[in-house]
Design an enzyme around this catalytic site. Structure first.
Site, short mmCIF file in Angstrom:
data_model
loop_
_atom_site.label_atom_id
_atom_site.label_comp_id
_atom_site.label_asym_id
_atom_site.label_seq_id
_atom_site.Cartn_x
_atom_site.Cartn_y
_atom_site.Cartn_z
N ASP A 2 0.85 -1.19 0.00
CA ASP A 2 0.00 0.00 0.00
C ASP A 2 0.89 1.23 0.00
O ASP A 2 1.88 1.28 0.72
CB ASP A 2 -0.89 0.06 1.25
CG ASP A 2 -2.03 -0.93 1.23
OD1 ASP A 2 -2.28 -1.56 0.18
OD2 ASP A 2 -2.70 -1.07 2.27
N ASN A 3 0.52 2.23 -0.81
CA ASN A 3 1.26 3.49 -0.89
C ASN A 3 0.30 4.65 -0.71
O ASN A 3 -0.88 4.56 -1.07
CB ASN A 3 1.96 3.62 -2.24
CG ASN A 3 2.96 2.52 -2.49
OD1 ASN A 3 3.71 2.15 -1.61
ND2 ASN A 3 2.96 1.98 -3.69
N HIS A 10 3.72 6.67 -14.95
CA HIS A 10 4.70 5.68 -14.50
C HIS A 10 4.20 4.26 -14.70
O HIS A 10 3.00 4.01 -14.72
CB HIS A 10 4.99 5.86 -13.00
CG HIS A 10 5.42 7.24 -12.63
ND1 HIS A 10 4.97 7.87 -11.50
CD2 HIS A 10 6.25 8.12 -13.24
CE1 HIS A 10 5.53 9.08 -11.41
NE2 HIS A 10 6.30 9.25 -12.47
N LYS A 50 -2.57 -1.66 -10.04
CA LYS A 50 -2.84 -0.74 -8.95
C LYS A 50 -4.34 -0.55 -8.76
O LYS A 50 -5.09 -0.48 -9.73
CB LYS A 50 -2.22 0.64 -9.23
CG LYS A 50 -0.71 0.60 -9.34
CD LYS A 50 -0.15 1.95 -9.74
CE LYS A 50 1.37 1.86 -9.88
NZ LYS A 50 1.93 3.11 -10.40
N HIS A 79 0.47 4.95 -15.57
CA HIS A 79 -0.50 5.56 -14.66
C HIS A 79 0.01 6.90 -14.15
O HIS A 79 1.20 7.06 -13.89
CB HIS A 79 -0.74 4.61 -13.48
CG HIS A 79 -1.58 5.21 -12.42
ND1 HIS A 79 -1.06 5.73 -11.26
CD2 HIS A 79 -2.92 5.40 -12.35
CE1 HIS A 79 -2.04 6.20 -10.52
NE2 HIS A 79 -3.18 6.01 -11.16
N TYR A 103 -3.02 3.97 -2.85
CA TYR A 103 -3.15 2.88 -3.81
C TYR A 103 -2.49 1.60 -3.33
O TYR A 103 -1.51 1.61 -2.60
CB TYR A 103 -2.63 3.27 -5.18
CG TYR A 103 -1.19 3.71 -5.27
CD1 TYR A 103 -0.22 2.86 -5.80
CD2 TYR A 103 -0.80 4.98 -4.87
CE1 TYR A 103 1.10 3.28 -5.92
CE2 TYR A 103 0.51 5.40 -4.99
CZ TYR A 103 1.45 4.54 -5.51
OH TYR A 103 2.77 4.94 -5.63
N ASP A 126 9.95 13.53 -13.98
CA ASP A 126 8.78 13.33 -14.85
C ASP A 126 8.78 14.25 -16.06
O ASP A 126 8.18 13.93 -17.09
CB ASP A 126 7.48 13.51 -14.06
CG ASP A 126 7.20 12.34 -13.12
OD1 ASP A 126 7.94 11.34 -13.18
OD2 ASP A 126 6.23 12.44 -12.34
#
Length: 183
Positions: free
Chosen positions: A48-49, A62, A72, A119, A132, A170
């Site tokens: 879990d993040n 990503h 995810k 994503h 997520y 990014d």
């Protein structure tokens, strides 16, 4: 829970059943059996993040490659984001297409992004807490990414370019055409 298929095979919008009264509400945010039956695939989440970001922060696009690819299940605990999944499966009939879903603490909607998709998300509210689950552990050597403003993707991030806050990492991601292959 209501599972809604998207035009990208394997991506699902998940609307919860919220039971509310004068005290507040209750909802089941995840049930492995219900989830697996609805998507028709065994998925076991291992990590879990959570992130906190301010308005205009764009994180993505990503993905992880090869045996380290990740599916995810994403949601917003506070605030509002536009969440985007891009099909990067070369053999897919929807390769290079994307789906964008508005996720918020208010609508409690979740979005399932399977392996083989890039994503990302952008924060539309003043702040947002994004949560997520991943079905595989993070592996730095397997990182991949696609530039958020790749013209071939034509993603409408809902905010003017001048309001976007994007990490240096990014900002220099390759276009889809030049990105590291997911498989």
């Amino acid at each position: 829970m209501n599972f809604i298929s998207t035009e990208l095979e394997g991506c699902y919008i998940i609307e919860p059943k919220i039971i509310g009264d004068e005290r507040g509400y209750f909802m089941e945010s995840f049930n492995e059996r219900t989830f697996q039956e609805a998507i028709g695939k065994e998925t076991h989440f291992v990590q879990d993040n959570q992130s906190f970001s301010k308005k205009g922060v764009l994180r993505g696009l990503h993905y992880q490659t090869g045996e380290n690819a990740q599916a995810k299940l994403v949601r917003v605990l506070h605030g509002e984001v536009l969440d985007v999944a891009v099909d990067i499966r070369p053999e897919s009939k929807t390769y290079g297409k994307h789906v964008a879903v508005l996720l918020s603490a208010e609508n409690q909607t979740q979005f399932f992004v399977p392996r083989g998709f890039a994503h990302g998300f952008i924060v539309l509210s003043e702040t947002a807490t994004f949560f997520y689950k991943c079905d595989n552990f993070y592996n730095k050597e397997s990182e991949g990414g696609v530039l958020y403003n790749d013209k071939t993707l034509n993603i409408d991030w809902k905010l003017p370019e001048s309001e976007l806050i994007i990490s240096e990492k990014d900002q220099i991601l390759p276009t889809l055409e030049n990105a590291k292959k997911a498989w």
